[in-house]
Design a protein around this motif. Structure first.
Motif, PDB file in Angstrom:
ATOM      1  N   ASP A  44       0.808  -1.222   0.000  1.00 51.39           N
ATOM      2  CA  ASP A  44       0.000   0.000   0.000  1.00 51.39           C
ATOM      3  C   ASP A  44       0.845   1.278   0.000  1.00 51.39           C
ATOM      4  O   ASP A  44       0.310   2.378  -0.162  1.00 51.39           O
ATOM      5  N   LEU A  45       2.144   1.130   0.209  1.00 47.00           N
ATOM      6  CA  LEU A  45       2.987   2.329   0.300  1.00 47.00           C
ATOM      7  C   LEU A  45       3.057   3.098  -1.015  1.00 47.00           C
ATOM      8  O   LEU A  45       3.334   4.287  -1.025  1.00 47.00           O
ATOM      9  N   ALA A  47       0.646   3.891  -2.808  1.00 45.28           N
ATOM     10  CA  ALA A  47      -0.553   4.738  -2.958  1.00 45.28           C
ATOM     11  C   ALA A  47      -0.672   5.648  -1.743  1.00 45.28           C
ATOM     12  O   ALA A  47      -0.124   5.354  -0.677  1.00 45.28           O
ATOM     13  N   PRO A  49      -2.460   7.124   1.490  1.00 45.18           N
ATOM     14  CA  PRO A  49      -3.432   6.551   2.426  1.00 45.18           C
ATOM     15  C   PRO A  49      -4.833   7.031   2.015  1.00 45.18           C
ATOM     16  O   PRO A  49      -4.956   8.051   1.341  1.00 45.18           O
ATOM     17  N   ARG A  54     -11.357   5.667   6.054  1.00 44.31           N
ATOM     18  CA  ARG A  54     -12.644   5.020   6.322  1.00 44.31           C
ATOM     19  C   ARG A  54     -12.518   3.748   7.148  1.00 44.31           C
ATOM     20  O   ARG A  54     -13.216   3.551   8.138  1.00 44.31           O
ATOM     21  N   SER A 238       0.305   4.997   5.864  1.00 45.13           N
ATOM     22  CA  SER A 238      -0.417   3.753   5.545  1.00 45.13           C
ATOM     23  C   SER A 238      -0.156   2.651   6.564  1.00 45.13           C
ATOM     24  O   SER A 238      -1.043   1.845   6.855  1.00 45.13           O
TER      25      SER A 238
ATOM     26  N   HIS B   3      -8.018  16.199  -4.341  1.00 40.52           N
ATOM     27  CA  HIS B   3      -6.699  15.637  -4.598  1.00 40.52           C
ATOM     28  C   HIS B   3      -6.845  14.434  -5.512  1.00 40.52           C
ATOM     29  O   HIS B   3      -7.932  13.908  -5.671  1.00 40.52           O
ATOM     30  N   ASP B   6      -8.161   9.345  -4.970  1.00 38.73           N
ATOM     31  CA  ASP B   6      -9.142   8.861  -3.997  1.00 38.73           C
ATOM     32  C   ASP B   6      -9.796   7.611  -4.588  1.00 38.73           C
ATOM     33  O   ASP B   6     -10.982   7.563  -4.871  1.00 38.73           O
ATOM     34  N   LEU B   8     -10.645   4.687  -3.515  1.00 34.85           N
ATOM     35  CA  LEU B   8     -11.754   4.006  -2.831  1.00 34.85           C
ATOM     36  C   LEU B   8     -13.106   4.521  -3.299  1.00 34.85           C
ATOM     37  O   LEU B   8     -14.056   3.760  -3.442  1.00 34.85           O
ATOM     38  N   THR B   9     -13.167   5.817  -3.544  1.00 39.87           N
ATOM     39  CA  THR B   9     -14.432   6.429  -3.920  1.00 39.87           C
ATOM     40  C   THR B   9     -14.909   5.928  -5.280  1.00 39.87           C
ATOM     41  O   THR B   9     -16.101   5.850  -5.542  1.00 39.87           O
ATOM     42  N   ILE B  25       2.880   9.081  -9.432  1.00 40.11           N
ATOM     43  CA  ILE B  25       3.861   8.300  -8.682  1.00 40.11           C
ATOM     44  C   ILE B  25       4.771   7.557  -9.659  1.00 40.11           C
ATOM     45  O   ILE B  25       4.321   7.089 -10.693  1.00 40.11           O
ATOM     46  N   LEU B 209       6.485   6.462  -2.755  1.00 36.40           N
ATOM     47  CA  LEU B 209       6.176   6.189  -1.355  1.00 36.40           C
ATOM     48  C   LEU B 209       5.132   7.146  -0.766  1.00 36.40           C
ATOM     49  O   LEU B 209       5.311   7.661   0.344  1.00 36.40           O
ATOM     50  N   PRO B 210       4.039   7.391  -1.476  1.00 38.51           N
ATOM     51  CA  PRO B 210       3.052   8.322  -0.913  1.00 38.51           C
ATOM     52  C   PRO B 210       2.454   7.822   0.399  1.00 38.51           C
ATOM     53  O   PRO B 210       2.024   8.625   1.221  1.00 38.51           O
ATOM     54  N   GLY B 211       2.466   6.499   0.581  1.00 41.56           N
ATOM     55  CA  GLY B 211       1.889   5.954   1.811  1.00 41.56           C
ATOM     56  C   GLY B 211       2.738   6.195   3.036  1.00 41.56           C
ATOM     57  O   GLY B 211       2.254   6.140   4.161  1.00 41.56           O
TER      58      GLY B 211
END
Lengths: 352, 352
Positions: A44-45, A47, A49, A54, A238, B3, B6, B8-9, B25, B209-211
């Motif tokens: 998950d890193l 992406a 968080p 949620r 994350s 941003h 997202d 999940l949405t 990324i 590494l955005p997470g």
């Protein structure tokens, strides 16, 4: 030393590994199985968080018995404290207290009102007689450094007072789970939909995860929305997100920790009571504040450091006048070491 | 969507895994061996991160060719941006720009001055004619969403202008490493001891590494001290601390990524140039801004979403008037998919 646990700074002073009694962390270590959960989350890193956190909020809501809409998450409790301070008109402190309440108020240029605990570090209701209208009253519960748990009837009186003055009560309960099961502020205040009250807790202390930076809190839906408007995006990383979801469900760890801490608290308090030249404050949590009668703080700090133990000097809490130290409650083995050094210190006799 | 990413949405809208072109990324993923480094760091989670981030700052200083005293670290670039904004008297933006510059200025109640890029999203020096004395001028370099890299001679002129007005230049260089090797602002401004200039970079984009939330930056010693005074303690978690120390030393990954991105940037730009009904802006980095001539933004967004690709609508950048999208540069396989959907869209003809 502004905060506990700046181990790196002191490592050179002792030949060997220091035992850190300055930092109030659950001695049982992190819940088992956390490694696997974190490893699974490595993917998950790449992406961001979930910007709305949620799943994490679901877990926290379950754990706290509150609604998801009332939940805040943050980069340690301190980020949430900061956000509440930012949203406030002024900040009212009761001293001595965790230094960040005042520090964040200074950073955000908020007027600061100072109240004081009584000499024995308990609370007098008189202190709240001149509470400013609309102020944010920040109270540690239990308080750091004293370990004082606000008695339930007193808490309710404070809440009434806060509502009278259209003020806001912020309870910092970072050490909540270590306390004897007297009352749960979240259970109490959810009946009031958290009107005029916010409660902050964290994975930091109880789940032994200060490195991961995960705090959470409860407030009214309206307050949660307001705080999230000013909060930095993606402030929980994350891995902290995944860790939170996991550790809050480990009922066995939670139960074991409570039993363990209670046992060690009693053991350590009993041992310390026998030491002459110190005064031990009652505590509801996993640290103990000690007043030094026979020695200077610096002398005692170095006495322990030379013997491989880092304790917390309390001179950064001005109200404690440089003659207090704070020690965490750790494993039986380490607690015995601590007590033995206290006995050695006692043997030295008064040195002032 | 304020941003990118997202995910999940939007997951429910497509039966399968979405390919995320909304988030910029590095498509090569995280540097190899990072897993092991993180696993080794699990033991550090039971302690607070080093409050001074000494080892991390050493690594960053090495990587940037700067002095440790000039280094800041933060919970993503956005925390450092926030801290600079907090320390400023007013904030000057050049729009369109990353939304957080303005948002953080609003949060901290700072006066905001808005400058604008030219219609082709390049910079006119005239824009700086009325720069307010003492303001913080925040510029993306390269800019998001346009991908514009400030030409070196123009950057030096802007810097002169900033110094004339006793202002402060904040360069957000979160996408720096993706750029062709034209110049390095840190190399340039370290000769001036970072007087009146701060430069922010991050592990987020380039190291995929955005997470993990790791940003860093450079400023004068005095500025670094001032920022650290207002910064939250322990804002970088232990795993981000360890990851930073590791990835910045992976010279092969860094070189491979630069070559890969340059190749894919050329491939994607060449493919997009052939599509009718869109205008492609030149880019120095790993994302491409596209103006839609023949379609509405929402139509195009849904067109891609139905085909499993999430792109970035740009209507949150008001100056782009709802007819722009942004796509990241990804792997060859995914870039081909993107181009194929653009061809399909082209085949549909104008729809307005």
């Amino acid at each position: 030393m502004e905060h506990g646990a700046d181990l790196l700074t002191y490592e050179d002073e002792f030949d060997g590994e220091l035992i850190d009694f300055s930092s109030n962390i659950n001695p049982l270590g992190t819940p088992k199985g956390l490694d696997k959960v974190l490893i699974k989350s490595f993917k998950d890193l790449v992406a961001y968080p979930d910007i709305q956190y949620r799943n994490l909020k679901d877990s926290i809501a379950d754990y706290l018995g509150a609604k998801k809409e009332n939940i805040l998450v943050g980069n340690g409790a301190v980020e949430i404290i900061d956000n509440f301070v930012m949203a406030a008109n002024s900040v009212t402190l009761m001293l001595p207290a965790f230094s960040e309440y005042e520090k964040r108020a200074v950073v955000h240029k908020k007027p600061i009102h100072k109240l004081y605990y009584k000499d024995d570090l308990t609370i007098s209701m008189d202190a709240f007689n001149n509470l400013e209208e609309g102020t944010l009253l920040a109270l540690g519960n239990p308080n750091n450094p004293s370990g004082l748990r606000i008695p339930k009837n007193q808490l309710m009186k404070i809440y009434e007072k806060v509502k009278e003055e259209n003020a806001y009560l912020l309870l910092d309960e970072a050490f909540f789970e270590f306390c004897p099961e007297d009352y749960d502020s979240i259970e109490i205040f959810k009946q009031y939909d958290f009107e005029s009250v916010g409660i902050i807790r964290a994975a930091t202390k109880f789940f032994s995860l200060p490195g991961i930076r995960l705090g959470y809190g409860c407030g009214s839906e309206k307050k949660v929305e307001a705080i999230e408007k000013i909060q930095l995006p993606w402030s929980v990383n994350s891995l902290a997100d995944a860790a939170g979801q996991y550790v809050l469900e480990d009922k066995k760890y939670i139960e074991d920790s409570k039993v363990y801490i209670e046992g060690e608290r009693n053991f350590l308090l009993e041992g310390l009571e026998k030491i002459e030249g110190i005064k031990v404050y009652p505590t509801a949590t996993n640290f103990i504040l000690i007043k030094l009668i026979n020695w200077e703080e610096e002398y005692v700090f170095n006495f322990f450091l030379k013997r491989g133990i880092l304790i917390r000097k309390c001179s950064s809490f001005k109200e404690l006048k440089g003659d207090h130290i704070r020690v965490a409650i750790k494993s039986r083995e380490n607690n015995i070491k601590l007590l033995n050094i206290f006995k050695e210190l006692e043997g030295e006799g008064e040195k002032r």
